[in-house]
Design a protein around this motif. Structure first.
Motif, PDB file in Angstrom:
ATOM      1  N   GLY A  32       0.836  -1.187   0.000  1.00  0.00           N
ATOM      2  CA  GLY A  32       0.000   0.000   0.000  1.00  0.00           C
ATOM      3  C   GLY A  32       0.877   1.246   0.000  1.00  0.00           C
ATOM      4  O   GLY A  32       2.093   1.172  -0.237  1.00  0.00           O
ATOM      5  N   LEU A  33       0.298   2.405   0.276  1.00  0.00           N
ATOM      6  CA  LEU A  33       1.074   3.641   0.254  1.00  0.00           C
ATOM      7  C   LEU A  33       2.173   3.633   1.306  1.00  0.00           C
ATOM      8  O   LEU A  33       3.282   4.116   1.056  1.00  0.00           O
ATOM      9  CB  LEU A  33       0.147   4.843   0.454  1.00  0.00           C
ATOM     10  CG  LEU A  33      -0.824   5.137  -0.699  1.00  0.00           C
ATOM     11  CD1 LEU A  33      -1.747   6.297  -0.340  1.00  0.00           C
ATOM     12  CD2 LEU A  33      -0.088   5.433  -1.991  1.00  0.00           C
ATOM     13  N   GLU A  54       3.088  -8.611  -1.676  1.00  0.00           N
ATOM     14  CA  GLU A  54       1.740  -8.063  -1.822  1.00  0.00           C
ATOM     15  C   GLU A  54       0.757  -9.185  -2.136  1.00  0.00           C
ATOM     16  O   GLU A  54       0.978  -9.980  -3.042  1.00  0.00           O
ATOM     17  CB  GLU A  54       1.712  -7.013  -2.932  1.00  0.00           C
ATOM     18  CG  GLU A  54       0.342  -6.558  -3.390  1.00  0.00           C
ATOM     19  CD  GLU A  54      -0.545  -6.045  -2.253  1.00  0.00           C
ATOM     20  OE1 GLU A  54      -1.744  -6.373  -2.269  1.00  0.00           O
ATOM     21  OE2 GLU A  54      -0.031  -5.334  -1.363  1.00  0.00           O
ATOM     22  N   VAL A  80      -2.172  -5.000  -9.438  1.00  0.00           N
ATOM     23  CA  VAL A  80      -2.446  -3.698  -8.844  1.00  0.00           C
ATOM     24  C   VAL A  80      -3.885  -3.284  -9.146  1.00  0.00           C
ATOM     25  O   VAL A  80      -4.346  -3.359 -10.287  1.00  0.00           O
ATOM     26  CB  VAL A  80      -1.469  -2.634  -9.384  1.00  0.00           C
ATOM     27  CG1 VAL A  80      -1.870  -1.244  -8.906  1.00  0.00           C
ATOM     28  CG2 VAL A  80      -0.049  -2.958  -8.940  1.00  0.00           C
ATOM     29  N   HIS A  84      -6.504  -0.007  -8.691  1.00  0.00           N
ATOM     30  CA  HIS A  84      -6.481   1.425  -8.429  1.00  0.00           C
ATOM     31  C   HIS A  84      -7.715   1.819  -7.617  1.00  0.00           C
ATOM     32  O   HIS A  84      -8.652   2.438  -8.123  1.00  0.00           O
ATOM     33  CB  HIS A  84      -6.410   2.203  -9.737  1.00  0.00           C
ATOM     34  CG  HIS A  84      -5.146   1.965 -10.487  1.00  0.00           C
ATOM     35  ND1 HIS A  84      -4.968   0.881 -11.318  1.00  0.00           N
ATOM     36  CD2 HIS A  84      -3.975   2.651 -10.502  1.00  0.00           C
ATOM     37  CE1 HIS A  84      -3.741   0.919 -11.828  1.00  0.00           C
ATOM     38  NE2 HIS A  84      -3.121   1.984 -11.345  1.00  0.00           N
ATOM     39  N   ARG A 120      -6.092   9.256  -4.997  1.00  0.00           N
ATOM     40  CA  ARG A 120      -5.245   8.248  -4.349  1.00  0.00           C
ATOM     41  C   ARG A 120      -4.650   7.261  -5.367  1.00  0.00           C
ATOM     42  O   ARG A 120      -3.468   6.906  -5.255  1.00  0.00           O
ATOM     43  CB  ARG A 120      -6.070   7.510  -3.298  1.00  0.00           C
ATOM     44  CG  ARG A 120      -5.275   6.552  -2.414  1.00  0.00           C
ATOM     45  CD  ARG A 120      -6.209   5.768  -1.517  1.00  0.00           C
ATOM     46  NE  ARG A 120      -5.491   4.892  -0.624  1.00  0.00           N
ATOM     47  CZ  ARG A 120      -5.385   5.076   0.682  1.00  0.00           C
ATOM     48  NH1 ARG A 120      -5.941   6.136   1.244  1.00  0.00           N
ATOM     49  NH2 ARG A 120      -4.725   4.213   1.439  1.00  0.00           N
ATOM     50  N   PRO A 121      -5.415   6.805  -6.386  1.00  0.00           N
ATOM     51  CA  PRO A 121      -4.810   5.908  -7.369  1.00  0.00           C
ATOM     52  C   PRO A 121      -3.605   6.511  -8.078  1.00  0.00           C
ATOM     53  O   PRO A 121      -2.626   5.810  -8.362  1.00  0.00           O
ATOM     54  CB  PRO A 121      -5.962   5.649  -8.351  1.00  0.00           C
ATOM     55  CG  PRO A 121      -7.201   5.804  -7.525  1.00  0.00           C
ATOM     56  CD  PRO A 121      -6.875   6.925  -6.581  1.00  0.00           C
ATOM     57  N   TYR A 148      -0.664   6.412  -5.757  1.00  0.00           N
ATOM     58  CA  TYR A 148      -0.188   5.030  -5.674  1.00  0.00           C
ATOM     59  C   TYR A 148       0.699   4.697  -6.879  1.00  0.00           C
ATOM     60  O   TYR A 148       1.781   4.118  -6.728  1.00  0.00           O
ATOM     61  CB  TYR A 148      -1.376   4.070  -5.607  1.00  0.00           C
ATOM     62  CG  TYR A 148      -0.960   2.640  -5.410  1.00  0.00           C
ATOM     63  CD1 TYR A 148      -0.752   2.125  -4.133  1.00  0.00           C
ATOM     64  CD2 TYR A 148      -0.741   1.794  -6.493  1.00  0.00           C
ATOM     65  CE1 TYR A 148      -0.352   0.821  -3.942  1.00  0.00           C
ATOM     66  CE2 TYR A 148      -0.330   0.488  -6.317  1.00  0.00           C
ATOM     67  CZ  TYR A 148      -0.138  -0.003  -5.040  1.00  0.00           C
ATOM     68  OH  TYR A 148       0.280  -1.296  -4.866  1.00  0.00           O
ATOM     69  N   ASP A 149       0.240   5.067  -8.075  1.00  0.00           N
ATOM     70  CA  ASP A 149       1.024   4.792  -9.280  1.00  0.00           C
ATOM     71  C   ASP A 149       2.384   5.492  -9.238  1.00  0.00           C
ATOM     72  O   ASP A 149       3.394   4.946  -9.697  1.00  0.00           O
ATOM     73  CB  ASP A 149       0.258   5.243 -10.520  1.00  0.00           C
ATOM     74  CG  ASP A 149      -0.814   4.249 -10.937  1.00  0.00           C
ATOM     75  OD1 ASP A 149      -0.794   3.101 -10.450  1.00  0.00           O
ATOM     76  OD2 ASP A 149      -1.674   4.618 -11.764  1.00  0.00           O
ATOM     77  N   LEU A 206       4.596   3.583  -6.825  1.00  0.00           N
ATOM     78  CA  LEU A 206       4.903   2.276  -7.417  1.00  0.00           C
ATOM     79  C   LEU A 206       5.973   2.395  -8.491  1.00  0.00           C
ATOM     80  O   LEU A 206       6.835   1.518  -8.629  1.00  0.00           O
ATOM     81  CB  LEU A 206       3.628   1.663  -7.998  1.00  0.00           C
ATOM     82  CG  LEU A 206       3.726   0.238  -8.538  1.00  0.00           C
ATOM     83  CD1 LEU A 206       4.053  -0.745  -7.421  1.00  0.00           C
ATOM     84  CD2 LEU A 206       2.415  -0.166  -9.220  1.00  0.00           C
ATOM     85  N   ALA A 264      -3.518   7.546   5.288  1.00  0.00           N
ATOM     86  CA  ALA A 264      -2.440   7.250   4.349  1.00  0.00           C
ATOM     87  C   ALA A 264      -1.235   8.133   4.608  1.00  0.00           C
ATOM     88  O   ALA A 264      -0.085   7.681   4.540  1.00  0.00           O
ATOM     89  CB  ALA A 264      -2.933   7.433   2.914  1.00  0.00           C
TER      90      ALA A 264
END
Length: 457
Positions: A14-15, A35, A40, A42, A107-108, A111-112, A115, A332
């Motif tokens: 996660g974040l 994980e 993944v 989103h 948030r997605p 995250y990207d 990542l 987060a």
């Protein structure tokens, strides 16, 4: 001096887990991320970033990308169901005080971004940790597919229903070392929360979508236990969420079938909330229809900060040790702060012995716990203000919205004075007049800088 770094296993991408991985990558400390998801997803709505975390993210060189994918938010607006204004919190005024703008992104997208900074070779998908064996020689975990991984340190970044925490607590309870407050789990869920982020939308249909700022609006249901929030984000998208306040324990009625994030049994709630009006124009259902069904997620929200964050070579971060209200993703942000302080402590381990590792993980807990406790309590208050539907919460909201601005700002400015930095990366300039809280420096980094300076050659 040759520095021997421990190998770190991170359960959860996660974040928080990705922030830790990104920091360890910068520190050249070996790590493996496990994980449980096969790919993944989103999931999520909006994420607010401010002076608590932007300085540290700047150290990683992420500020240009964050600025591109986010928009500043100037006001947090609250409406009744008929869209008449209850009140607004002006957050634009804090930019000159804190030195940073409050920005919101999806948030997605965040995250990207994280990542993309972690080499894919270090992340093992479809690797759900099911058992943990920790000893003085290190930690070994077994995954659902039968694979095993060994390391010197194990970090549970695997969410509110953490397998790592459960394993750690079982061991401590057998040894009579688990506090009573940690034996009850997360407690009774307070809300059901459904979230999503739309595909790009037609700007002519949704006013303000193309503006340079984020329009953040929360609506309170009239005679119903619901509240719903929308925020316009980069890319002509709208992040949305809806919370149902619970007045009973859903576990007693068998409703708590899957408490974790995911597109499980969503349709009944979607039907219930579809026609809720939104300030952006139309109804909430329009946004739901514009969101990919597999990216709509629902979860039960509890509030809990655990006392035990670490033991031996195992430590917890994020929701695994402190679960907060989902107020614009502040949980987060706290997970990312956990990761930053934890990476600092791991970096300063001189030798990867059991004694040094245990001391470093305890140091992490001692540095972070008071601030996480403050943020947890602050999050509870924000949850009551933004989502609460009981008579006492409505009264509290009326009182707070009518307080003088200096008094409204008290907790915000107190929180803004805490901004943990990565101690083994060059610091960012201090752009605020606030008295920033002390942060423990890195002895190793100071020594290495002294050894590499021209005067020492």
């Amino acid at each position: 001096m040759v520095h021997n770094s421990p190998h770190v296993l991170i359960s959860g991408a996660g974040l928080g887990g990705l922030t830790l991985a990104m920091a360890l990558e910068k520190a050249k400390i070996p790590y493996t991320v496990l994980e449980r998801a096969a790919k993944v997803k989103h999931l999520g709505a909006s994420l607010a970033l401010n002076s608590n975390v932007i300085p540290a993210l700047s150290q990683f060189g992420l500020l240009p990308e964050i600025e591109k994918m986010s928009k500043p938010v100037h006001s947090l607006d609250m409406y009744r169901e008929d869209l008449s204004l209850i009140g607004a919190f002006d957050v634009e005024i804090y930019k000159d005080i804190t030195g940073y703008e409050n920005v919101i992104c999806s948030r997605p997208m965040m995250y990207d971004l994280l990542l993309s900074k972690v080499p894919s070779a270090n992340i093992h998908m479809n690797s759900k940790v099911v058992s943990v064996n920790h000893s003085n020689d290190g930690v070994t975990v077994q995954c659902a597919d039968g694979t095993t991984y060994s390391g010197d340190i194990l970090i549970g970044a695997d969410g509110a229903y953490s397998t790592v925490r459960q394993s750690l607590y079982e061991t401590l309870e057998k040894d009579g070392k688990l506090p009573e407050s940690d034996k009850g789990g997360l407690g009774v869920p307070k809300y059901i929360c459904m979230v999503g982020t739309t595909r790009p939308l037609d700007a002519t249909r949704y006013p303000g979508l193309e503006d340079d700022i984020t329009h953040f609006s929360t609506c309170l249901g009239n005679g119903k236990p619901h509240s719903w929030t929308t925020s316009t984000v980069y890319g002509n998208k709208i992040s949305w969420s809806c919370l149902l306040q619970l007045d009973a324990d859903p576990r007693k009625d068998g409703l708590l079938t899957n408490p974790e994030w995911g597109p499980n049994t969503n349709q009944a709630m979607i039907d219930e909330i579809y026609n809720f009006p939104i300030k952006n124009g139309g109804v909430l259902g329009y946004l739901i229809d514009s969101t990919d069904p597999e990216l709509i997620s629902k979860v039960y929200i509890e509030e809990k900060i655990f006392e035990t964050w670490n033991h031996g070579a195992v430590a917890l971060i994020g929701d695994a040790c402190h679960k907060m209200q989902p107020s614009a993703g502040q949980g987060a942000v706290n997970a990312m702060q956990d990761a930053i302080i934890l990476a600092n402590c791991i970096y300063d381990i001189e030798e990867p012995t059991a004694e040094h590792i245990a001391a470093a993980l305890q140091d992490y807990r001692e540095q972070r716990y008071p601030h996480a406790l403050f943020q947890t309590e602050n999050s509870k208050m924000m949850g009551k203000l933004m989502y609460g539907q009981t008579w006492s919460e409505r009264l509290l909201r009326t009182v707070v919205y009518n307080l003088p601005k200096w008094l409204q700002s008290k907790n915000y400015l107190k929180a803004s004075s805490y901004r943990p930095l990565v101690t083994f990366l060059p610091p960012v300039p201090n752009t605020t007049n606030l008295n920033l809280l002390y942060q423990k420096p890195s002895k190793r980094y100071a020594r290495e800088q002294a050894e590499s300076s021209p005067a020492s050659v």
